[in-house]
Design an enzyme around this catalytic site. Structure first.
Site, mmCIF file in Angstrom:
data_model
loop_
_atom_site.group_PDB
_atom_site.id
_atom_site.type_symbol
_atom_site.label_atom_id
_atom_site.label_comp_id
_atom_site.label_asym_id
_atom_site.label_seq_id
_atom_site.Cartn_x
_atom_site.Cartn_y
_atom_site.Cartn_z
ATOM 1 C CG LEU A 1 18.465 -8.135 -40.907
ATOM 2 C CD1 LEU A 1 18.541 -9.396 -41.767
ATOM 3 C CD2 LEU A 1 17.030 -7.858 -40.493
ATOM 4 C CG ASP A 2 18.533 -7.910 -33.587
ATOM 5 O OD1 ASP A 2 18.947 -6.741 -33.713
ATOM 6 O OD2 ASP A 2 17.517 -8.218 -32.942
ATOM 7 N NE ARG A 3 27.505 -12.945 -33.640
ATOM 8 C CZ ARG A 3 28.679 -12.932 -33.018
ATOM 9 N NH1 ARG A 3 28.920 -12.036 -32.088
ATOM 10 N NH2 ARG A 3 29.614 -13.807 -33.326
ATOM 11 C CB THR B 1 17.597 -11.531 -37.193
ATOM 12 O OG1 THR B 1 17.172 -11.208 -35.860
ATOM 13 C CG2 THR B 1 16.401 -11.513 -38.119
ATOM 14 N NE ARG C 1 15.824 -10.738 -29.830
ATOM 15 C CZ ARG C 1 17.135 -10.779 -29.669
ATOM 16 N NH1 ARG C 1 17.926 -10.133 -30.527
ATOM 17 N NH2 ARG C 1 17.678 -11.440 -28.664
#
Length: 315
Positions: free
Chosen positions: A141-143, A145, A243
């Site tokens: 997961l993105d930082r 998120t 995104r």
């Protein structure tokens, strides 16, 4: 067989079979950065059955691994887990199976260290869960998120879950607050994505006809005055996919400092949002040993619930 008081000789157990040497060492040597692990392997200080190996060598049952004595300087050591982070992670386990677990990842915590990040979730968990010989990320997961993140506690489980991921047998649904009124008829975005690097080294993603195929399904959950809460289902798993696809559709995510617009930034400030509004709400996957379906939900963080409450009042 000992060469010194600090040399470790570790026999590979069933739970470690098939693990790469570098990942095995990351688990065993608390605080060692990956660059240091690669260096001691390359110099021959790490041996398996008294023979030199490579970082990607796979371990088999009964292998004896020599781990050299290490003295880490404060500059190169991976950060120790703080009490706050330790407590946060302990309380973030949503469900734990025999050979897997799902964490409700906090926003702002990278899934792994590197590129200026002293400690990531996986390194922190390896320190906190000293009872586990094996712990690996199944996906990322993105930082910024939050939400459901799946990890494997054994090599067979990791292989099974990776196979399920490649065969699209996993169902991941995200909640996102986007700028503008998302049209109910627009339920699918298909736009190829390409990764590139800015002059300062920052990695970004853009829509590009020559990029990799990427598809995302969107569904409206709730509409507000000027914003929309949508459910996003990434059919493919490209970096920053939700995104970039949302921004490409003209509705960037609120709190997105990479792909946002002036209007989305204005709305972000107006709603008192201090992070990216993207949350991995549900995650479904076949249990690696039995194949039975598992479905897990991570509740929306209080900070994001408060933003939705403010959006409803402004409606």
């Amino acid at each position: 067989m000992a060469e010194g008081h600090d040399v470790q000789w570790v026999e590979v157990t069933e739970g470690q079979v098939g693990q790469r040497v570098d990942n095995f060492l990351m688990t065993r040597i608390k605080g060692a950065p990956r660059a240091l692990v690669y260096r001691i392997v390359r110099k021959g200080e790490v041996r398996v059955n008294k023979k030199r190996v490579k970082p990607d060598t796979r371990l088999v049952l009964g292998d004896v691994v020599r781990i050299p004595p290490l003295r880490l300087s404060p500059r190169e050591a991976v950060q120790e887990v703080s009490d706050n982070l330790r407590n946060l992670l302990a309380g973030s386990v949503l469900v734990e199976g025999r050979d897997w677990l799902v964490i409700n990842k906090p926003s702002g915590l990278a899934v792994h260290g590197g590129s200026g990040v002293k400690i990531g979730l996986i390194e922190a968990l390896r320190q906190v869960r000293e009872d586990l010989d094996f712990l690996e990320l199944v996906h990322r997961l993105d930082r910024d998120t939050s939400g459901c993140l799946l990890l494997a506690k054994s090599r067979p489980a990791l292989l099974a879950l990776n196979a399920s991921l490649k065969q699209q047998q996993m169902d991941k649904r995200y909640l996102a607050l986007v700028a503008g009124r998302w049209p109910a008829r627009r339920d699918f975005v298909a736009a190829r994505l390409d990764r590139f690097t800015l002059g300062n080294g920052e990695r970004r993603v853009r829509v590009d006809a020559e990029g990799k195929v990427a598809r995302t399904r969107f569904a409206v959950r709730e509409a507000f005055a000027g914003t929309t809460l949508v459910e996003a289902e990434p059919v493919t798993g490209r970096t920053h996919q939700i995104r970039v696809h949302a921004a490409h559709a003209g509705h960037p995510l609120l709190g997105d400092d990479k792909y946002g617009s002036r209007e989305s930034q204005r709305q972000t400030a107006g709603l008192g949002l201090s992070r990216l509004f993207l949350h991995a709400e549900t995650f479904a996957f076949p249990e690696p040993s039995s194949g039975r379906p598992v479905r897990i939900r991570a509740p929306l963080p209080d900070a994001l619930e408060a933003v939705l409450a403010r959006a409803r009042r402004a409606d």
